[in-house]
Design a protein around this motif. Structure first.
Motif, PDB file in Angstrom:
ATOM      1  N   GLY A 139      38.534  57.636  12.066  1.00  0.00           N
ATOM      2  CA  GLY A 139      38.021  56.786  11.132  1.00  0.00           C
ATOM      3  C   GLY A 139      38.190  54.906  11.662  1.00  0.00           C
ATOM      4  N   SER A 140      37.107  53.889  10.695  1.00  0.00           N
ATOM      5  CA  SER A 140      37.151  53.069  11.104  1.00  0.00           C
ATOM      6  C   SER A 140      38.243  51.980  10.845  1.00  0.00           C
ATOM      7  CB  SER A 140      36.311  52.968   9.424  1.00  0.00           C
ATOM      8  OG  SER A 140      34.964  53.470   9.583  1.00  0.00           O
ATOM      9  N   GLY A 141      39.155  51.673  11.871  1.00  0.00           N
ATOM     10  CA  GLY A 141      40.137  50.779  11.738  1.00  0.00           C
ATOM     11  C   GLY A 141      41.391  51.576  11.497  1.00  0.00           C
TER      12      GLY A 141
ATOM     13  N   HIS B  16      39.592  58.766   3.627  1.00  0.00           N
ATOM     14  CA  HIS B  16      38.608  59.222   1.986  1.00  0.00           C
ATOM     15  C   HIS B  16      37.867  58.370   1.375  1.00  0.00           C
ATOM     16  CE1 HIS B  16      42.061  57.002   0.461  1.00  0.00           C
ATOM     17  NE2 HIS B  16      40.475  56.487  -0.313  1.00  0.00           N
ATOM     18  N   ASP B  17      37.468  56.938   2.317  1.00  0.00           N
ATOM     19  CA  ASP B  17      36.385  56.550   1.617  1.00  0.00           C
ATOM     20  C   ASP B  17      35.011  56.181   2.549  1.00  0.00           C
ATOM     21  OD1 ASP B  17      37.717  55.156   3.945  1.00  0.00           O
ATOM     22  OD2 ASP B  17      37.189  53.325   3.882  1.00  0.00           O
ATOM     23  N   GLY B  18      35.012  58.249   3.118  1.00  0.00           N
ATOM     24  CA  GLY B  18      33.494  57.678   3.806  1.00  0.00           C
ATOM     25  C   GLY B  18      33.895  57.376   5.489  1.00  0.00           C
ATOM     26  N   GLY B  19      34.397  55.988   5.676  1.00  0.00           N
ATOM     27  CA  GLY B  19      34.546  55.220   6.992  1.00  0.00           C
ATOM     28  C   GLY B  19      35.148  56.372   8.155  1.00  0.00           C
ATOM     29  N   ALA B  20      33.926  57.337   8.401  1.00  0.00           N
ATOM     30  CA  ALA B  20      34.433  58.219   9.645  1.00  0.00           C
ATOM     31  C   ALA B  20      33.790  58.151  10.830  1.00  0.00           C
ATOM     32  CB  ALA B  20      35.145  59.373   9.673  1.00  0.00           C
ATOM     33  N   THR B  21      33.448  58.444  12.046  1.00  0.00           N
ATOM     34  CA  THR B  21      32.757  59.117  12.543  1.00  0.00           C
ATOM     35  C   THR B  21      33.175  59.995  13.612  1.00  0.00           C
ATOM     36  OG1 THR B  21      33.851  57.617  14.658  1.00  0.00           O
ATOM     37  CG2 THR B  21      31.664  56.836  13.212  1.00  0.00           C
ATOM     38  N   ILE B  22      31.689  60.934  14.095  1.00  0.00           N
ATOM     39  CA  ILE B  22      32.210  62.440  14.794  1.00  0.00           C
ATOM     40  C   ILE B  22      32.158  61.897  15.988  1.00  0.00           C
ATOM     41  CG2 ILE B  22      31.241  64.757  14.288  1.00  0.00           C
ATOM     42  CD1 ILE B  22      33.227  64.092  12.503  1.00  0.00           C
ATOM     43  N   THR B  23      32.620  62.026  16.808  1.00  0.00           N
ATOM     44  CA  THR B  23      32.265  62.725  18.043  1.00  0.00           C
ATOM     45  C   THR B  23      32.092  64.431  18.796  1.00  0.00           C
ATOM     46  OG1 THR B  23      34.332  62.029  19.241  1.00  0.00           O
ATOM     47  CG2 THR B  23      32.478  60.232  18.872  1.00  0.00           C
ATOM     48  N   GLY B  24      31.216  64.620  19.961  1.00  0.00           N
ATOM     49  CA  GLY B  24      30.938  66.179  20.091  1.00  0.00           C
ATOM     50  C   GLY B  24      33.034  66.031  21.262  1.00  0.00           C
ATOM     51  N   ARG B  25      33.335  67.152  21.293  1.00  0.00           N
ATOM     52  CA  ARG B  25      34.321  67.295  22.505  1.00  0.00           C
ATOM     53  C   ARG B  25      34.237  68.880  22.887  1.00  0.00           C
ATOM     54  NH1 ARG B  25      39.836  69.944  21.025  1.00  0.00           N
ATOM     55  NH2 ARG B  25      38.802  70.179  18.743  1.00  0.00           N
ATOM     56  N   ASP B  26      34.632  68.191  24.533  1.00  0.00           N
ATOM     57  CA  ASP B  26      34.330  69.731  25.396  1.00  0.00           C
ATOM     58  C   ASP B  26      34.903  70.798  25.394  1.00  0.00           C
ATOM     59  OD1 ASP B  26      33.113  70.575  27.754  1.00  0.00           O
ATOM     60  OD2 ASP B  26      35.007  70.098  28.955  1.00  0.00           O
TER      61      ASP B  26
END
Length: 255
Positions: A30-32, A37-47
């Motif tokens: 999440g951002s910060g 729930h405000d959409g502030g999220a990023t996705i990264t792939g995990r091994d």
């Protein structure tokens, strides 16, 4: 009361893609470090054995649903006027419990059913099944794969004794020098699945059967395999021919 997902500020939350049953591993941050729930999220792939850090476009864009204007962030109850309004979680859970008890008291335990899906992790699927059997005491359990996997499950049971999924770990494909893909376009529909095909492609042993020149079929180019393009409706002829060669030339393993 608004539901939110807490995300650690530094490491993010390890989870799995919510879509297909390949269950690619990912991390949601999440951002910060606040709720998402405000959409502030990023996705990264995990091994992980199935994706090795890679994701398809559905996985990479999964967090976009968090900021969709139609996303529900609180329970809704329909009033007597037919209008849906936000309600407190305690009130909604109490109402659901009362309705389930009343329905089962009048019509028996099997009057209530649960419906899962291929996007559930093994742990969630187990918990859902246990909740249905022990808490609800219902035998009515189903999932969305019924519509697309019934025939595959029947064939899998007869061939491998397993009614769904691969009868072996996906990473085992990485040790195979010859792989036959029949009617599958994994390069488009399940891109991480392509990674274990590397050895077969390097050995020129990837065989793709598809009338179309799909993205998966193109993986056989430059001597990396064979693309068979049967006339639509002749799949059975091809398979019977392959079976005949296996039996006639003594290639079948002894029973």
């Amino acid at each position: 009361m608004r539901a939110s997902v807490l995300v650690p500020e530094q490491s993010g939350t390890p989870t799995h893609c919510p879509y297909c049953a390949l269950q690619c591993a990912m991390t949601v941050t999440g951002s910060g470090g606040h709720h998402t729930h405000d959409g502030g999220a990023t996705i990264t792939g995990r091994d992980f054995p199935t994706n090795r850090g890679g994701l398809c476009r559905k996985g990479w864009s999964a967090a976009e649903l968090l900021k969709h204007p139609d996303r529900l962030t609180a329970p809704l109850l329909r009033g007597e006027d037919g209008v849906l309004r936000e309600a407190a979680w305690d009130d909604v859970l109490r109402l659901i419990s009362e309705r389930v008890r009343t329905t089962q008291a009048e019509h028996g335990p099997d009057s209530v059913a649960v419906f899962g899906g291929g996007g559930l992790t093994n742990e969630k699927a187990y918990t859902l099944g246990k909740f249905a059997r022990l808490a609800l005491r219902t035998s009515r359990i189903d999932y969305n794969g019924r519509f697309c996997m019934s025939s595959a499950a029947a064939a899998g049971n007869r061939a491998f004794g397993v009614d769904r999924g691969l009868p072996f770990p996906l990473e085992d494909l990485g040790h195979a020098s010859v792989i036959l893909l029949l009617g599958s376009n994994a390069a488009d529909t399940m891109p991480p699945f392509v990674q274990p095909l590397r050895r077969a492609r390097a050995d020129g042993g990837l065989i793709v059967v598809d009338p179309r020149r799909s993205a998966t079929a193109r993986l056989t180019e430059q001597g990396r395999g064979v693309h068979l393009q049967p006339t639509p409706g002749t799949d059975l002829t091809l398979l019977l021919g392959l079976a005949h060669v296996v039996v006639a030339e003594g290639l079948a393993a002894a029973p």
